[in-house]
Design an enzyme around this catalytic site. Structure first.
Site, PDB file in Angstrom:
ATOM      1  N   ASP A   8       0.770  -1.167  -0.180  1.00  0.00           N
ATOM      2  CA  ASP A   8       0.159  -0.378   0.368  1.00  0.00           C
ATOM      3  C   ASP A   8       0.765   1.555  -0.206  1.00  0.00           C
ATOM      4  OD1 ASP A   8      -1.658  -2.403  -0.109  1.00  0.00           O
ATOM      5  OD2 ASP A   8      -2.749  -1.448   2.170  1.00  0.00           O
ATOM      6  N   HIS A  48     -10.735   0.696  -2.633  1.00  0.00           N
ATOM      7  CA  HIS A  48     -12.325   0.898  -2.793  1.00  0.00           C
ATOM      8  C   HIS A  48     -12.488   1.464  -3.334  1.00  0.00           C
ATOM      9  CE1 HIS A  48     -10.389  -0.344   1.699  1.00  0.00           C
ATOM     10  NE2 HIS A  48      -9.734   0.760   1.714  1.00  0.00           N
ATOM     11  N   HIS A  81     -10.842   6.652   1.270  1.00  0.00           N
ATOM     12  CA  HIS A  81      -8.655   7.136   0.254  1.00  0.00           C
ATOM     13  C   HIS A  81      -9.306   5.666  -0.038  1.00  0.00           C
ATOM     14  CE1 HIS A  81      -9.401   3.692   4.064  1.00  0.00           C
ATOM     15  NE2 HIS A  81      -8.598   3.130   3.055  1.00  0.00           N
ATOM     16  N   LYS A 106      -6.524  -4.827  -3.167  1.00  0.00           N
ATOM     17  CA  LYS A 106      -7.534  -5.615  -2.245  1.00  0.00           C
ATOM     18  C   LYS A 106      -8.791  -4.515  -1.006  1.00  0.00           C
ATOM     19  CE  LYS A 106      -3.916  -4.207   1.276  1.00  0.00           C
ATOM     20  NZ  LYS A 106      -4.761  -3.438   2.170  1.00  0.00           N
ATOM     21  N   CYS A 151      -2.060  -2.589   8.084  1.00  0.00           N
ATOM     22  CA  CYS A 151      -1.401  -3.779   7.165  1.00  0.00           C
ATOM     23  C   CYS A 151      -0.386  -4.331   6.511  1.00  0.00           C
ATOM     24  CB  CYS A 151      -1.892  -2.686   5.423  1.00  0.00           C
ATOM     25  SG  CYS A 151      -3.740  -1.773   5.287  1.00  0.00           S
TER      26      CYS A 151
END
Length: 204
Positions: A8, A48, A81, A106, A151
């Site tokens: 990430d 997302h 985000h 993810k 994460c």
């Protein structure tokens, strides 16, 4: 066979981003420097939909960093985000990406969050990362990225559960909360994970 997993390293998690991790940008030169020391490099990307239920904006009367439950699991509510297709979700522009062989997205299911690069938080669905790494013959996995107390931590736990020898590159991670990272680090070590500095890699 050793692999580097970049977790990430996205614009929204850098200082000034929607969910900026303090000093998150400082890991990028380190990550770029160590890439030549690995047989394989893969990355994860938070990705997302706008209706994701981990966003405080999707819960009336709730504010970011309050908690709720999703599918029976405790859930921190985050600022919006890493929205799919936005600049905030892009990998950081200063990150060297040419050697990244695969990116695992993810957090795509609006019903549940996904901190780990391997599974969502309820372990309902695999990203396919573990099978990909095994298919490449990876036995050692080195983790770098953001955030160390979320994460990176959850990815390290799953990597250990999947049977990989797991190393956290301590100078190539940053945390949202130093207290949270202390607890995460302790848990990773108790589960058999190891800590390493990038200087140890570069010297080998």
């Amino acid at each position: 066979m050793k692999a580097l997993l970049l977790i990430d390293i996205q614009n929204d998690f850098l200082p000034g981003g929607a969910l900026g991790v303090p000093e998150g940008d400082q890991i990028i030169p380190i990550v770029n420097q160590i890439q030549d020391h690995f047989d394989l490099i893969v990355a994860t990307q938070d990705w997302h939909p706008t209706d994701h239920k981990s966003f405080a904006s999707n819960h009336e009367g709730k504010n970011p960093f309050e908690t709720t439950e999703l599918l029976g699991l405790p859930q921190v509510l985050w600022p919006d985000h890493c929205l799919q297709g936005t600049t905030g979700a892009d990998l950081a522009s200063a990150l060297e990406v040419n050697k990244i062989e695969a990116i695992f997205r993810k957090g795509t299911n609006p019903e549940i969050d996904s901190y780990s690069g391997f599974y969502d938080n309820g372990r309902l669905k695999s990203t396919g990362l573990a099978d990909y790494l095994r298919g490449k013959g990876v036995t050692q996995l080195y983790l770098a990225g953001l955030a160390a107390d979320y994460c990176v931590y959850y990815s390290a736990k799953d990597a250990l559960d999947e049977g990989f020898e797991t190393f956290v590159l301590e100078d190539a991670v940053r945390a949202i909360s130093s207290e949270g990272y202390e607890a995460a680090r302790k848990d990773i070590l108790e589960k058999g994970g190891r800590r390493i500095q990038s200087s140890e890699l570069l010297a080998s």
